[in-house]
Every structure is written in C-alpha cells, then in structure tokens.
Motif scaffolding. Structure first.
Motif, PDB file in Angstrom:
ATOM      1  N   LEU A 395      41.718  54.280   9.306  1.00 13.69           N
ATOM      2  CA  LEU A 395      40.789  55.298   9.802  1.00 13.69           C
ATOM      3  C   LEU A 395      40.273  54.954  11.192  1.00 13.69           C
ATOM      4  O   LEU A 395      40.039  55.837  12.027  1.00 13.69           O
ATOM      5  CB  LEU A 395      39.624  55.444   8.824  1.00 13.69           C
ATOM      6  CG  LEU A 395      39.930  56.148   7.501  1.00 13.69           C
ATOM      7  CD1 LEU A 395      38.766  55.983   6.532  1.00 13.69           C
ATOM      8  CD2 LEU A 395      40.233  57.609   7.726  1.00 13.69           C
ATOM      9  N   TRP A 396      40.100  53.665  11.445  1.00 12.37           N
ATOM     10  CA  TRP A 396      39.569  53.208  12.728  1.00 12.37           C
ATOM     11  C   TRP A 396      40.631  53.263  13.829  1.00 12.37           C
ATOM     12  O   TRP A 396      40.398  53.776  14.923  1.00 12.37           O
ATOM     13  CB  TRP A 396      39.029  51.787  12.572  1.00 12.37           C
ATOM     14  CG  TRP A 396      38.537  51.176  13.858  1.00 12.37           C
ATOM     15  CD1 TRP A 396      37.847  51.793  14.863  1.00 12.37           C
ATOM     16  CD2 TRP A 396      38.734  49.820  14.274  1.00 12.37           C
ATOM     17  NE1 TRP A 396      37.588  50.905  15.887  1.00 12.37           N
ATOM     18  CE2 TRP A 396      38.114  49.680  15.551  1.00 12.37           C
ATOM     19  CE3 TRP A 396      39.341  48.715  13.693  1.00 12.37           C
ATOM     20  CZ2 TRP A 396      38.106  48.474  16.249  1.00 12.37           C
ATOM     21  CZ3 TRP A 396      39.328  47.506  14.389  1.00 12.37           C
ATOM     22  CH2 TRP A 396      38.727  47.400  15.648  1.00 12.37           C
ATOM     23  N   LEU A 397      41.840  52.735  13.528  1.00 13.94           N
ATOM     24  CA  LEU A 397      42.867  52.591  14.549  1.00 13.94           C
ATOM     25  C   LEU A 397      43.706  53.843  14.751  1.00 13.94           C
ATOM     26  O   LEU A 397      44.233  54.076  15.841  1.00 13.94           O
ATOM     27  CB  LEU A 397      43.776  51.405  14.196  1.00 13.94           C
ATOM     28  CG  LEU A 397      43.102  50.031  14.190  1.00 13.94           C
ATOM     29  CD1 LEU A 397      44.046  48.965  13.647  1.00 13.94           C
ATOM     30  CD2 LEU A 397      42.626  49.661  15.596  1.00 13.94           C
ATOM     31  N   VAL A 398      43.854  54.661  13.702  1.00 17.19           N
ATOM     32  CA  VAL A 398      44.640  55.893  13.811  1.00 17.19           C
ATOM     33  C   VAL A 398      43.800  57.039  13.251  1.00 17.19           C
ATOM     34  O   VAL A 398      44.112  57.615  12.200  1.00 17.19           O
ATOM     35  CB  VAL A 398      45.979  55.783  13.048  1.00 17.19           C
ATOM     36  CG1 VAL A 398      46.936  56.890  13.494  1.00 17.19           C
ATOM     37  CG2 VAL A 398      46.637  54.435  13.249  1.00 17.19           C
ATOM     38  N   PRO A 399      42.739  57.405  13.930  1.00 16.44           N
ATOM     39  CA  PRO A 399      41.789  58.377  13.362  1.00 16.44           C
ATOM     40  C   PRO A 399      42.373  59.753  13.094  1.00 16.44           C
ATOM     41  O   PRO A 399      41.880  60.486  12.248  1.00 16.44           O
ATOM     42  CB  PRO A 399      40.680  58.444  14.430  1.00 16.44           C
ATOM     43  CG  PRO A 399      41.333  57.981  15.699  1.00 16.44           C
ATOM     44  CD  PRO A 399      42.333  56.951  15.275  1.00 16.44           C
ATOM     45  N   GLY A 400      43.426  60.151  13.783  1.00 18.68           N
ATOM     46  CA  GLY A 400      43.981  61.487  13.582  1.00 18.68           C
ATOM     47  C   GLY A 400      45.127  61.536  12.599  1.00 18.68           C
ATOM     48  O   GLY A 400      45.813  62.559  12.509  1.00 18.68           O
TER      49      GLY A 400
END
Length: 410
Positions: A395-400
């Motif tokens: 969720l933090w590194l690839v939010p989309g």
C-alpha cells in the motif's frame, strides 16, 4: 505479438497441455517428501540427528541451486524461447530423478537433488509461455488455471509417492517419476506451440544502463517479487510443524497421521476450486482488488489458527487459507505479467521462481526456530503479522495497485 494475434494462436491448447505437465512437475517435486528421511536412513548407519540433518540437506539442495540457476535460464529463455526451456527442464529433471534410483550413499543423493535444482524451471517457464501467448484480457484466468496444475501436483504428490513406494519400493518410485517427466517432455515437444520472435533491443546513446529501466513500473515488479517470497515463506513455515500441531491438539491420541494428512491437503483443495474463479474476477474487476482481498483474508484466517482448541476448527481455517493462496499467488503473477515487457517475461518469471525458492528455504528454518523458541501456535501468529506488514508495504510503495487492471507493458 498483439492481442489479436494471441487470440488466433494456440494459447488455449497450450494451457491444457501445460496444465497436465505442470501437474507432473509439481508431483515430481513433492512426492518424495513422505519417504525422503526413510530413504536417507537406508543409505547408511546414521543416528536420528544425522538422518534429520542429511534429510534437510537433501531437501534444501534443490531449492538452493534453483534460486541461483533460475534467473540465468530465464534470460536465455527470453532470447531463445520458452518452449526449449520446457524441454530442457523436463528432460533434465527426468535424468536427475532416474539417477536417484541408483544412489548408494547420501552424498550422491544430495548431489542429484542439487542437479535437479539446476534443471528446475519447468513451472516458471510454462507460466511465462502461457503469459506471453495468452491475450492480456484472459491472462488472469489463464495463469490462475495453470497454477492449479502445479498446486494439484504438490497436493497429490505425497499421496501418490507414498502409494508407489509401498507398491513398488522407493527406488522404483524414482524410475516411475522419471518416466512421467519424460512424458511431460514428449507432450511439450509435440503439442506445445510457441510463436517466438526474439526482440532485438539497441540501447540509445545516453540511455540508462539500469535493467529496471525497461519496466514501466519497476517498483511494482520488485514489490511483487518480494511478496512472492513472503507469501511462500509463510506457507513453508507452517508445513513442517502442522503434523506436530495436530498431534498436540489431539493430545497425542487417535489417528494423528491420517488427520494431519487431511488437514495438510485442505489448502490445496480449496486453492484448486478458488483460483480460476478469482482469476476471472480479477480480469474483469482488477487484479489489485483480488490481491487486496487475498491479504486481508489470509491475515484474518491465520491469527485464529494460533489459538484454536480443536482440529475441526483448524481444518476449516486451513481450508480457508487455500482460498487466500488462490488470490495471492496468481494475482501477483498476473500483475507481474501485465507490467512486464513481453521480451522480459521469462526473465521476470524466473526471478519469481528464485524468490519463491528462497521463501521455501527461509520459511522452513524460521518456522522451526519460532516453534522451538515459543510454541507451534506462534508460527501462525508470526505468519499473520508478516503478511500484514507485506500488505502495508504494498500500500505504501505501490499505492495505485488496486486500480491496476490493464497492461502497462504494451
């Protein structure tokens, strides 16, 4: 190759043939597990501790070498084609497996297990071939279906191996398995078609030398590879202690081995049922959404396994874990596929295999350490926490990622 060409190609027949071949490959890897320690004990006059040590060494040799060799084979596959890698892997594993039937000491067995690791990669290259030949709009359901072949092989392998060893002896079981792998070789040779066109890439002056620059979203690829390792680490940490946990829950009485075998098989059964359906949903509504569901569902199902008081409850929760695995592994691979240039498909899938092998090795070691330091139930709680951290990192590194439902590599 665009989607119109893939639609007209033999992708559907390839999927059917390779499903059976990956079943055989998965079975070949797992079927010796029930009698590996027994076979080791027959190769010398060993103490209990020595049998345990040598069995662990023989088990790990395959995965250790596979983790190193898989990326090298993947690079070659992207240059020469994936079908030739299928032939190399199936025939090489058949030779290694057949030779195991002739060993006379434990070091020969360890060496041949390592040789099997050198030739490993059938499943990852089958996935790469299907991913590169299948229309992108069907990639989720195709990869989800294909992965059930390997899961089924791993699930039924120990049962089949135990029956063959009982009927024909342990040594003859190696020969029979080698024959099945030769069958996979022949099926791949005559029935799998690949329209492979090597892509020449010339680096422009001043272009980045970073190999990740070829990917539209390199962060996503790295995160997904690490996620493969973490999910597999969690599964592998449970596998060595599940029978001991069942024994504890049953207070050392009753048909412990039978119940433990059933509970160990339940995740595979639910995985086979759930994976194709979840893959189809991911193709229609977004692979990231299915991945999110898989992580949340896994965490919710793992925590209670550490506090159950009976085997029936444990069995229900283990069955549910197969559903989460049916969401996690295929959707991780689908997201990798949709965000990888076609000419790098085998390379990335081979790295995925390496990360999975590392997860296997680390999981068995970490699970044993945690169970020894605390108790069996602590392993389940540790796995739940690890998956929760993994989800947070995604969720933090690839939010989309949850909005990703189309190829970014086309």
């Amino acid at each position: 190759m665009d989607d119109a060409e893939r639609e007209r190609g033999p992708w559907h027949r390839n999927l059917i043939v390779l499903w059976f071949c990956t079943f055989v490959a998965g079975m070949a890897f797992s079927e010796i597990m029930p009698f590996l320690s027994l076979f080791v004990s027959q190769l010398g006059d060993f103490s209990k501790q020595q049998v345990t040590f040598y069995s662990g060494l023989a088990y790990a040799a395959d995965y250790a070498i596979s983790a190193i060799s898989a990326p090298l084979w993947g690079i070659i596959a992207d240059k020469k084609g994936r079908k030739i890698m299928l032939l190399r892997a199936s025939l090489g594993m058949a030779v290694a497996m057949g030779l195991m039937g002739f060993v006379t000491n434990v070091w020969q067995l360890v060496a041949l297990r390592a040789l099997q690791g050198v030739f490993a990669g059938f499943i990852s290259n089958a996935q790469a071939l299907v991913a590169s030949q299948t229309p992108r709009k069907y990639s989720g359901r195709a990869l989800s279906t294909l992965i059930t072949g390997a899961v089924s092989g791993n699930l039924f392998g120990p049962v089949i191996g135990g029956i063959l060893a009982q009927l024909f002896s342990i040594r003859n079981t190696f020969f029979i398995t080698a024959g099945l792998l030769v069958g996979a070789f022949l099926l791949s040779l005559f029935f799998v078609q690949e329209h492979f066109k090597p892509v020449e890439h010339h680096r422009e002056p001043g272009a980045s030398r970073n190999p990740l620059a070829a990917f539209p979203n390199p962060t996503l690829i790295i995160v997904m590879l690490c996620s493969t390792m973490i999910v597999q680490l969690g599964n592998a940490s449970i596998a060595p202690i599940i029978s001991l946990y069942v024994q504890e829950l049953m207070h050392h009485t009753g048909p412990i081995t039978v119940i433990a075998g059933i509970i160990a098989a339940l995740p595979g059964v639910s995985n086979i049922l759930a994976a194709p359906r979840l893959g189809r949903y991911g193709d229609e509504h977004g692979s990231g959404k299915v991945l999110l569901f898989g992580y949340i569902f896994a965490v919710v199902m793992y925590f209670p396994q550490g506090v159950v008081s009976g085997v029936i409850t444990l069995g229900i929760l283990r069955f549910a874990i197969g559903i989460s695995d049916g969401a996690l592994f295929p959707e991780i691979q689908t997201l990798i596929t949709k965000n990888t240039p076609v000419h790098l498909t085998s390379t990335v899938f081979s790295y995925n295999q390496s990360f999975q092998a590392i997860g296997n090795m680390l999981g068995a070691m970490i699970g044993g350490m945690i169970a020894g330091a605390f108790n069996y139930n602590a392993v389940f709680i540790f796995t739940a926490m690890m998956l929760l951290v993994n989800l947070g990192l995604i969720l933090w590194l690839v939010p989309g990622i949850w909005k990703n439902n189309r190829s970014m590599a086309e």
